[in-house]
Design a protein around this motif. Structure first.
Motif, PDB file in Angstrom:
ATOM      1  N   SER A  36      42.565 -14.735  30.981  1.00 21.56           N
ATOM      2  CA  SER A  36      43.673 -13.803  30.773  1.00 21.56           C
ATOM      3  C   SER A  36      44.530 -14.190  29.585  1.00 21.56           C
ATOM      4  CB  SER A  36      44.564 -13.754  32.020  1.00 21.56           C
ATOM      5  OG  SER A  36      45.123 -15.029  32.270  1.00 21.56           O
ATOM      6  N   SER A  93      43.986 -14.747  26.273  1.00 21.41           N
ATOM      7  CA  SER A  93      43.880 -14.061  24.976  1.00 21.41           C
ATOM      8  C   SER A  93      42.698 -13.123  25.024  1.00 21.41           C
ATOM      9  CB  SER A  93      43.692 -15.083  23.844  1.00 21.41           C
ATOM     10  OG  SER A  93      42.517 -15.827  24.048  1.00 21.41           O
ATOM     11  N   PRO A  94      42.758 -12.008  24.278  1.00 26.03           N
ATOM     12  CA  PRO A  94      41.638 -11.082  24.256  1.00 26.03           C
ATOM     13  C   PRO A  94      40.377 -11.761  23.716  1.00 26.03           C
ATOM     14  CG  PRO A  94      43.605 -10.106  23.257  1.00 26.03           C
ATOM     15  CD  PRO A  94      43.890 -11.565  23.457  1.00 26.03           C
ATOM     16  N   LEU A 134      43.607  -8.071  35.598  1.00 22.95           N
ATOM     17  CA  LEU A 134      44.295  -7.871  34.321  1.00 22.95           C
ATOM     18  C   LEU A 134      44.742  -6.433  34.098  1.00 22.95           C
ATOM     19  CD1 LEU A 134      42.076 -10.102  32.002  1.00 22.95           C
ATOM     20  CD2 LEU A 134      44.081 -10.725  33.365  1.00 22.95           C
ATOM     21  N   ARG A 167      43.971  -3.891  29.868  1.00 29.06           N
ATOM     22  CA  ARG A 167      43.131  -4.380  28.779  1.00 29.06           C
ATOM     23  C   ARG A 167      41.643  -4.377  29.131  1.00 29.06           C
ATOM     24  NH1 ARG A 167      44.711 -10.158  27.194  1.00 29.06           N
ATOM     25  NH2 ARG A 167      42.857 -10.859  28.314  1.00 29.06           N
ATOM     26  N   THR A 181      48.022  -7.256  32.274  1.00 30.72           N
ATOM     27  CA  THR A 181      48.127  -6.748  30.896  1.00 30.72           C
ATOM     28  C   THR A 181      48.672  -5.328  30.820  1.00 30.72           C
ATOM     29  OG1 THR A 181      45.842  -5.925  30.845  1.00 30.72           O
ATOM     30  CG2 THR A 181      46.211  -8.223  30.187  1.00 30.72           C
TER      31      THR A 181
END
Length: 307
Positions: free
Chosen positions: A179, A181-182, A203, A206, A228
């Motif tokens: 979770s 960072s993309p 999340l 995203r 997110t």
């Protein structure tokens, strides 16, 4: 530990409060460990305001493990001396109907607690705690069978890290995502369409569309969090694959659910099928430091407040 207004960790103040008689049908628990949750931080910041006209003073804390030290009239179980755990069920949280668990003693309805075997490490059980109940209830809705492939989002977080261990105990092959960072490549690019049997979605915004796209025909997704963002999208072409998309919130947890879940979790801990996530013990008086640990990010596992 109370707060008289929203703000930074410094608004958490240790105070002495006189305890009254234990009401009918209730029990008083001497705290052994009170885990810190992200919701506690969001409430303290004022991002999730307490839904009471006059919310302060407010005692945070959604869960506690401890020992019953007093029982009110009409209580036949649990007895004094019983080790128990309780969580949610309008305890602390945004409802603020009862003082939360950042305290040396917590008073709750007898029907809201679950027994914890005395031979188990109480810190280990507390570290699984609410995160474990959330994970277990979400995974149950995926109807996992041995050999299934399951995606767990947020696998390094409190719920996700426990869910990975539980899904493996259920016989699944687990793919965990972070979770923090993309990813450089999307889940759909990484796995391909129609490639997994289940997704535990923590999340939300995203990852949701890809989470649906990677499900095989008849696959199942359970959303237990939306870290997110809450805005979800999906393709109609994915939905016609006879998928089951559902969700779970511990806001709906009952005492019966808790007792069933904790019995399963304790059984797994006892036989070594499940190992607890890493945890850090922080004195109750230093609750502000515990909140800073969560806010700083990069902390793996749970933070436990102890008297």
């Amino acid at each position: 530990m109370q707060l008289n207004g929203y703000g930074g960790p410094e608004v958490l103040e240790l105070r002495e409060v006189r305890l009254g008689a234990v009401p009918e049908g209730e029990v008083r628990i001497a705290t052994i460990a009170a885990p810190v949750n992200r919701a506690d931080v969001e409430i303290r910041r004022g991002h999730w305001p307490v839904q009471r006209a006059d919310p302060f003073p407010y005692t945070p804390g959604l869960e506690v493990l401890g020992e019953v030290v007093q029982t009110g009239p009409g209580v036949h179980w649990p007895p004094v001396g019983q080790r128990v755990i309780t969580m949610m069920q309008r305890l602390g949280g945004v409802h603020g109907e009862r003082p939360g668990c950042y305290a040396t003693h917590v008073t709750v309805r007898a029907e809201s607690v679950a027994a914890v075997p005395a031979e188990l490490d109480p810190y280990a059980v507390a570290a699984v705690g609410l995160a474990g109940v959330t994970a277990y209830e979400g995974l149950r809705r995926l109807e996992i069978r041995p050999g299934h492939t399951v995606v767990v989002h947020g696998a390094s977080g409190g719920v996700g890290s426990v869910a990975v261990r539980m899904a493996e105990a259920m016989g699944a092959e687990v793919i965990g995502t972070s979770s923090r960072s993309p990813a450089e490549r999307s889940l759909l690019d990484e796995l391909g369409p129609r490639s997994v049997d289940g997704v535990l979605e923590t999340l939300g915004e995203r990852t949701f569309a890809d989470s649906v796209a990677v499900l095989r025909r008849g696959g199942r997704l359970c959303l237990v969090g939306a870290l997110t963002g809450p805005e979800l999208g999906l393709s109609a072409w994915d939905l016609i694959q006879e998928l089951v998309l559902t969700g779970y919130s511990t806001e709906n947890l009952t005492g019966d659910d808790l007792r069933e879940d904790i019995a399963m979790i304790c059984g797994w801990l006892r036989d070594g099928t499940l190992t607890p996530p890493p945890y850090q013990v922080v004195p109750l008086a230093e609750a502000a430091r515990a909140h800073r640990l969560l806010e700083a990010g990069g902390h793996s596992g749970r933070v436990l407040l102890v008297p």
